[in-house]
Scaffold this motif. Structure first.
Motif, PDB file in Angstrom:
ATOM      1  N   UNK A 172      45.909  15.149  58.663  1.00  0.00           N
ATOM      2  CA  UNK A 172      45.869  15.961  57.286  1.00  0.00           C
ATOM      3  C   UNK A 172      46.621  17.374  57.507  1.00  0.00           C
ATOM      4  N   UNK A 173      46.361  17.931  56.464  1.00  0.00           N
ATOM      5  CA  UNK A 173      46.812  19.431  56.553  1.00  0.00           C
ATOM      6  C   UNK A 173      46.309  20.381  57.756  1.00  0.00           C
ATOM      7  N   UNK A 174      44.803  20.146  57.643  1.00  0.00           N
ATOM      8  CA  UNK A 174      44.033  20.822  58.736  1.00  0.00           C
ATOM      9  C   UNK A 174      44.208  20.190  59.955  1.00  0.00           C
ATOM     10  N   UNK A 175      44.403  19.066  60.141  1.00  0.00           N
ATOM     11  CA  UNK A 175      44.823  18.551  61.440  1.00  0.00           C
ATOM     12  C   UNK A 175      46.118  19.117  62.063  1.00  0.00           C
ATOM     13  N   UNK A 176      47.126  19.251  61.278  1.00  0.00           N
ATOM     14  CA  UNK A 176      48.497  19.538  61.471  1.00  0.00           C
ATOM     15  C   UNK A 176      48.216  21.213  62.052  1.00  0.00           C
ATOM     16  N   UNK A 177      47.455  21.907  61.105  1.00  0.00           N
ATOM     17  CA  UNK A 177      47.152  23.484  61.566  1.00  0.00           C
ATOM     18  C   UNK A 177      46.298  23.453  63.075  1.00  0.00           C
ATOM     19  N   UNK A 178      45.623  22.247  63.165  1.00  0.00           N
ATOM     20  CA  UNK A 178      45.128  22.323  64.598  1.00  0.00           C
ATOM     21  C   UNK A 178      45.976  22.246  65.639  1.00  0.00           C
ATOM     22  N   UNK A 179      46.988  21.194  65.332  1.00  0.00           N
ATOM     23  CA  UNK A 179      47.869  20.853  66.437  1.00  0.00           C
ATOM     24  C   UNK A 179      48.912  22.131  66.632  1.00  0.00           C
ATOM     25  N   UNK A 180      49.196  22.801  65.641  1.00  0.00           N
ATOM     26  CA  UNK A 180      49.867  24.256  65.692  1.00  0.00           C
ATOM     27  C   UNK A 180      49.316  25.181  66.586  1.00  0.00           C
ATOM     28  N   UNK A 181      47.835  25.242  66.548  1.00  0.00           N
ATOM     29  CA  UNK A 181      47.099  26.195  67.388  1.00  0.00           C
ATOM     30  C   UNK A 181      47.211  25.821  68.893  1.00  0.00           C
ATOM     31  N   UNK A 182      47.289  24.167  69.133  1.00  0.00           N
ATOM     32  CA  UNK A 182      47.665  23.920  70.403  1.00  0.00           C
ATOM     33  C   UNK A 182      48.877  24.334  70.833  1.00  0.00           C
ATOM     34  N   UNK A 183      49.960  24.074  70.202  1.00  0.00           N
ATOM     35  CA  UNK A 183      51.337  24.566  70.547  1.00  0.00           C
ATOM     36  C   UNK A 183      51.640  25.850  70.590  1.00  0.00           C
ATOM     37  N   UNK A 184      50.777  26.721  69.959  1.00  0.00           N
ATOM     38  CA  UNK A 184      51.130  28.035  70.098  1.00  0.00           C
ATOM     39  C   UNK A 184      50.891  28.876  71.556  1.00  0.00           C
ATOM     40  N   UNK A 185      50.474  27.992  72.429  1.00  0.00           N
ATOM     41  CA  UNK A 185      50.398  28.417  73.906  1.00  0.00           C
ATOM     42  C   UNK A 185      51.682  28.545  74.318  1.00  0.00           C
ATOM     43  N   UNK A 186      52.790  27.852  73.925  1.00  0.00           N
ATOM     44  CA  UNK A 186      54.021  27.599  74.229  1.00  0.00           C
ATOM     45  C   UNK A 186      55.231  28.347  73.498  1.00  0.00           C
ATOM     46  N   UNK A 187      54.769  28.785  72.214  1.00  0.00           N
ATOM     47  CA  UNK A 187      55.727  29.264  71.522  1.00  0.00           C
ATOM     48  C   UNK A 187      54.950  30.162  70.353  1.00  0.00           C
ATOM     49  N   UNK A 188      55.755  31.235  69.897  1.00  0.00           N
ATOM     50  CA  UNK A 188      55.105  32.296  69.324  1.00  0.00           C
ATOM     51  C   UNK A 188      54.873  31.710  67.830  1.00  0.00           C
TER      52      UNK A 188
END
Length: 375
Positions: A172-188
């Motif tokens: 879902x759109x919210x799950x995509x946001x959660x995945x982005x938060x995880x990936x934010x550890x390695x890219x701005x």
């Protein structure tokens, strides 16, 4: 750290402040950031030689030398007869990537470019990703767009055409946001829902309303809200104009949301019932169940003496047909605002002699499959 009161800075919900020279997207408290209050501008400070949102550059704390512009903003505000009264429609598909998101993206990317950011991550259901992709390539920044696998082909194509790395995520759109938060550890992470400078761009829509009405405020602004960035942008701008003595009252912010995605309306109305099941909506741009800045959006609507209501799918479809019958090829998400307009007129919230502006957020050209099914 503490910043001088008159120096623009970022503030988190706990009251801690941060300088603008740091490429930060959230506070140490884990919550979203806002820019410290600024005073608005006067008509003499509007740069009439600039046909873009940068005509209000005196109200935007970005180094002019760092501006990345594709001609965004200064969109038509068309008066039409609607149910026997004049309603002004703000046509945001005149922005470069055909949505209002270009306002926020232009300012956000300009700010990040000035700080030397060379790579960033954005999560989006469509228009935000298209916009960030365009402005990043213009700024020489590599963009990665994380999007739901259900994102429309037209919007995926637009992102990839601008050279962005598009990763479609099964969720879902919210799950995509959660995945982005995880990936934010390695890219701005430059989420348009999180970054405070995005709101400094969306506020220019209200400055345009003020200027195009002869430097006066409308009575009502009718909006569709997902994350609520235009609601917050209007609140920021009208607050600044009040502070500068350029308007004498806040316009009411009147919001509509798809009924299955009405977290903001529930918050405004103090709903204590369980939220509706999150069923798909043709207004995909507003299908956000947990807006990052929910409390700030609710406060903004209440501060304006505004309102928020939930709109059913059939009413959204009917309003979209109304727009098409007037020659306005608006995206389905925009039709939520029109359905809300009709409700606010019917229940007397909007008076016959009041000045009302409805924001149409984007073009239906990027929702071809949905439009084909509707038509």
């Amino acid at each position: 750290m503490t910043q001088p009161k008159d120096t623009p800075h970022l503030v988190d919900r706990s009251g801690r402040s941060y300088g603008l020279a740091e490429p930060r997207w959230r506070g140490e408290d884990g919550g979203p950031l806002m820019l410290s209050p600024l005073s608005g501008i006067t008509p003499s400070q509007v740069d009439a030689t600039e046909r873009s949102l940068w005509r209000y550059g005196a109200a935007i704390p970005v180094n002019p030398a760092a501006r990345v512009s594709l001609g965004e903003g200064f969109t038509p505000q068309v008066p039409l007869d609607w149910q026997g009264r004049t309603i002004h429609f703000k046509l945001e598909w005149f922005n470069p990537t055909s949505s209002f998101k270009d306002r926020g993206t232009a300012v956000m990317v300009s700010h990040l470019a000035s700080l030397g950011v060379t790579e960033l991550l954005e999560d989006s259901s469509g228009n935000g990703g298209s916009s960030v992709s365009a402005y990043c390539v213009a700024a020489g920044i590599q963009a990665k767009i994380l999007a739901p696998a259900t994102m429309s082909e037209a919007k995926i194509l637009q992102c990839r055409a601008f050279g962005a790395d598009v990763e479609l995520y099964p969720g879902t759109r919210d799950e995509v946001a959660e995945e982005a938060l995880r990936q934010s550890a390695s890219v701005f992470y430059a989420s348009h829902n999180w970054h405070p400078f995005f709101l400094q761009g969306t506020k220019t829509i209200a400055y345009e309303m003020w200027e195009m009405l002869g430097f006066r405020a409308p009575d009502n602004v009718v909006l569709v809200a997902g994350a609520g960035s235009v609601v917050l942008g209007c609140d920021i701008a009208f607050t600044e104009l009040l502070e500068a003595g350029q308007i004498d009252r806040r316009p009411r912010l009147l919001v509509g949301q798809p009924e299955s995605w009405a977290a903001i309306a529930d918050g405004v109305n103090g709903s204590s019932t369980a939220p509706s099941p999150r069923t798909p909506t043709i207004a995909e741009g507003a299908s956000i169940s947990a807006p990052v800045r929910l409390r700030e959006v609710v406060d903004a609507i209440r501060r304006s003496n505004g309102a928020a209501i939930a709109i059913d799918e059939e009413s959204i479809r009917a309003s979209l047909r109304q727009l098409l019958a007037r020659g306005l090829y608006a995206e389905p998400t925009s039709a939520v605002a029109v359905a809300a307009l009709d409700r606010y007129i019917a229940n007397g919230t909007i008076g016959a002699d009041e000045t009302t502006i409805v924001v149409l957020t984007g073009s239906a050209l990027k929702a071809a499959d949905t439009m084909a099914a509707l038509i």
